[in-house]
Scaffold this motif. Structure first.
Motif, PDB file in Angstrom:
ATOM      1  N   ILE A  54       0.881  -1.174   0.000  1.00 10.12           N
ATOM      2  CA  ILE A  54       0.000   0.000   0.000  1.00 10.12           C
ATOM      3  C   ILE A  54       0.912   1.215   0.000  1.00 10.12           C
ATOM      4  O   ILE A  54       1.445   1.617   1.038  1.00 10.12           O
ATOM      5  CB  ILE A  54      -0.932  -0.011   1.218  1.00 10.12           C
ATOM      6  CG1 ILE A  54      -1.691  -1.344   1.276  1.00 10.12           C
ATOM      7  CG2 ILE A  54      -1.913   1.152   1.166  1.00 10.12           C
ATOM      8  CD1 ILE A  54      -2.264  -1.652   2.619  1.00 10.12           C
ATOM      9  N   GLN A  68       1.821   5.076  -2.218  1.00 13.13           N
ATOM     10  CA  GLN A  68       1.486   6.057  -3.238  1.00 13.13           C
ATOM     11  C   GLN A  68       2.679   6.420  -4.110  1.00 13.13           C
ATOM     12  O   GLN A  68       2.502   6.909  -5.229  1.00 13.13           O
ATOM     13  CB  GLN A  68       0.917   7.309  -2.570  1.00 13.13           C
ATOM     14  CG  GLN A  68      -0.417   7.065  -1.874  1.00 13.13           C
ATOM     15  CD  GLN A  68      -1.011   8.330  -1.295  1.00 13.13           C
ATOM     16  OE1 GLN A  68      -0.339   9.347  -1.190  1.00 13.13           O
ATOM     17  NE2 GLN A  68      -2.276   8.265  -0.916  1.00 13.13           N
ATOM     18  N   GLU A 116      -1.458  -1.375  -4.296  1.00 17.43           N
ATOM     19  CA  GLU A 116      -2.572  -0.435  -4.296  1.00 17.43           C
ATOM     20  C   GLU A 116      -2.126   0.883  -3.687  1.00 17.43           C
ATOM     21  O   GLU A 116      -1.268   0.910  -2.786  1.00 17.43           O
ATOM     22  CB  GLU A 116      -3.760  -0.988  -3.497  1.00 17.43           C
ATOM     23  CG  GLU A 116      -4.558  -2.060  -4.221  1.00 17.43           C
ATOM     24  CD  GLU A 116      -5.226  -1.565  -5.490  1.00 17.43           C
ATOM     25  OE1 GLU A 116      -5.435  -0.334  -5.605  1.00 17.43           O
ATOM     26  OE2 GLU A 116      -5.514  -2.391  -6.366  1.00 17.43           O
ATOM     27  N   THR A 117      -2.716   1.962  -4.160  1.00 22.44           N
ATOM     28  CA  THR A 117      -2.447   3.285  -3.594  1.00 22.44           C
ATOM     29  C   THR A 117      -3.596   3.762  -2.712  1.00 22.44           C
ATOM     30  O   THR A 117      -3.424   4.642  -1.877  1.00 22.44           O
ATOM     31  CB  THR A 117      -2.237   4.313  -4.712  1.00 22.44           C
ATOM     32  OG1 THR A 117      -3.421   4.370  -5.531  1.00 22.44           O
ATOM     33  CG2 THR A 117      -1.048   3.932  -5.588  1.00 22.44           C
ATOM     34  N   ASP A 118      -4.766   3.164  -2.897  1.00 20.44           N
ATOM     35  CA  ASP A 118      -5.987   3.623  -2.229  1.00 20.44           C
ATOM     36  C   ASP A 118      -6.343   2.696  -1.066  1.00 20.44           C
ATOM     37  O   ASP A 118      -6.364   1.477  -1.207  1.00 20.44           O
ATOM     38  CB  ASP A 118      -7.131   3.643  -3.243  1.00 20.44           C
ATOM     39  CG  ASP A 118      -8.432   4.093  -2.614  1.00 20.44           C
ATOM     40  OD1 ASP A 118      -8.537   5.284  -2.280  1.00 20.44           O
ATOM     41  OD2 ASP A 118      -9.329   3.233  -2.446  1.00 20.44           O
ATOM     42  N   HIS A 119      -6.630   3.293   0.094  1.00 18.66           N
ATOM     43  CA  HIS A 119      -6.975   2.503   1.280  1.00 18.66           C
ATOM     44  C   HIS A 119      -8.238   1.669   1.062  1.00 18.66           C
ATOM     45  O   HIS A 119      -8.307   0.509   1.483  1.00 18.66           O
ATOM     46  CB  HIS A 119      -7.176   3.420   2.490  1.00 18.66           C
ATOM     47  CG  HIS A 119      -5.901   3.959   3.034  1.00 18.66           C
ATOM     48  ND1 HIS A 119      -5.848   4.799   4.122  1.00 18.66           N
ATOM     49  CD2 HIS A 119      -4.609   3.777   2.645  1.00 18.66           C
ATOM     50  CE1 HIS A 119      -4.595   5.115   4.379  1.00 18.66           C
ATOM     51  NE2 HIS A 119      -3.833   4.516   3.489  1.00 18.66           N
ATOM     52  N   LYS A 120      -9.227   2.256   0.428  1.00 26.78           N
ATOM     53  CA  LYS A 120     -10.494   1.545   0.225  1.00 26.78           C
ATOM     54  C   LYS A 120     -10.281   0.306  -0.629  1.00 26.78           C
ATOM     55  O   LYS A 120     -10.806  -0.778  -0.323  1.00 26.78           O
ATOM     56  CB  LYS A 120     -11.511   2.487  -0.440  1.00 26.78           C
ATOM     57  CG  LYS A 120     -12.897   1.864  -0.605  1.00 26.78           C
ATOM     58  CD  LYS A 120     -13.877   2.885  -1.181  1.00 26.78           C
ATOM     59  CE  LYS A 120     -15.266   2.266  -1.355  1.00 26.78           C
ATOM     60  NZ  LYS A 120     -16.233   3.262  -1.912  1.00 26.78           N
ATOM     61  N   GLU A 121      -9.517   0.436  -1.696  1.00 29.91           N
ATOM     62  CA  GLU A 121      -9.252  -0.704  -2.567  1.00 29.91           C
ATOM     63  C   GLU A 121      -8.377  -1.736  -1.856  1.00 29.91           C
ATOM     64  O   GLU A 121      -8.542  -2.949  -2.055  1.00 29.91           O
ATOM     65  CB  GLU A 121      -8.571  -0.240  -3.855  1.00 29.91           C
ATOM     66  CG  GLU A 121      -8.325  -1.339  -4.878  1.00 29.91           C
ATOM     67  CD  GLU A 121      -9.598  -2.002  -5.373  1.00 29.91           C
ATOM     68  OE1 GLU A 121      -9.515  -3.127  -5.903  1.00 29.91           O
ATOM     69  OE2 GLU A 121     -10.689  -1.396  -5.220  1.00 29.91           O
TER      70      GLU A 121
END
Length: 232
Positions: A8, A10, A32-37
């Protein structure tokens, strides 16, 4: 199936570097860069380890780790953090039992830390048969596939460290010394305190024991700890 790791991050350059290093060591890597994903992947995929950059805001880190603990309580989390971020977020790191790789980290050291984590999990999986037998005797049932613990059908909310400590005790027919528990549960990092085993034994007892009854964990004077032979 190969060992799968979720990054995780960015910073695409750092993520690419980590991906190449991990893939060369034989791991399957997701990024992934997005917490939700990242939470969606943690819920839907078989993940044992996450590399998580602490550069995001303090509240965002706490919220993400809180949600992650709910969907994947057994996952090992290694935080990538600068010394400044590490100092500012010590309480979050401690609360969610997060390991730390301080930036700038040395890739071979990080890879050895990760390899040690998986060696510890492999040890647990190799003792599944014995664990299930002992768990039934003690009215503690372990769902090894999902890393969940139940007592008489009631799920117990254990942290990843508490879970590993319980499994180490349940997988051993004899009492384990503090040094042996440090090796099996904390082998992939400096535990940072001579009484860390005793502290986590107290945490674990507080969650698995039944008030008014003998503790599931017996203190063996001069040796260490073992699961108590209780009458079912």
């Amino acid at each position: 199936m190969g060992k799968r790791i979720l990054i995780i991050e960015q910073d695409s350059h750092l993520a690419r570097f980590l991906t190449l290093e991990l893939e060369s060591a034989g791991y399957e890597v997701l990024w992934e860069t997005d917490h939700k994903e990242a939470l969606r992947l943690a819920t839907s995929r078989d993940l044992e380890l996450l590399l998580f950059d602490l550069q995001a805001g303090f509240d965002a880190n706490r919220s993400f780790l809180e949600q992650l603990a709910q969907v994947k309580p057994s996952a090992v989390i290694i935080a990538l953090a600068s010394p400044e971020d590490l100092k500012a977020q010590q309480d979050v790191i401690h609360q969610y039992t997060v390991l730390v790789a301080v930036k700038p980290f040395v890739a071979p050291i990080l890879l050895e830390q990760i390899a040690s984590i998986f060696r510890g999990r492999d040890y647990i999986n190799q003792h599944c048969g014995q664990i299930k037998k002992v768990a039934k005797h003690h009215q503690l049932e372990v769902d090894l596939a999902n890393h969940m613990v139940f007592r008489k059908g009631e799920q117990l909310a254990l942290t990843r460290r508490e879970y590993d400590l319980l499994i180490a005790l349940m997988s051993s027919p004899k009492a384990l010394t503090r040094e042996e528990l440090l090796e099996r549960v904390w082998k992939y990092e400096n535990p940072g305190g001579t009484n860390i085993v005793d502290v986590y034994i107290r945490y674990l007892r507080g969650k698995i024991d039944i008030e008014g009854q003998a503790s599931y964990i017996e203190t063996v004077r001069g040796v260490g700890y073992k699961m108590r032979d209780l009458t079912v």
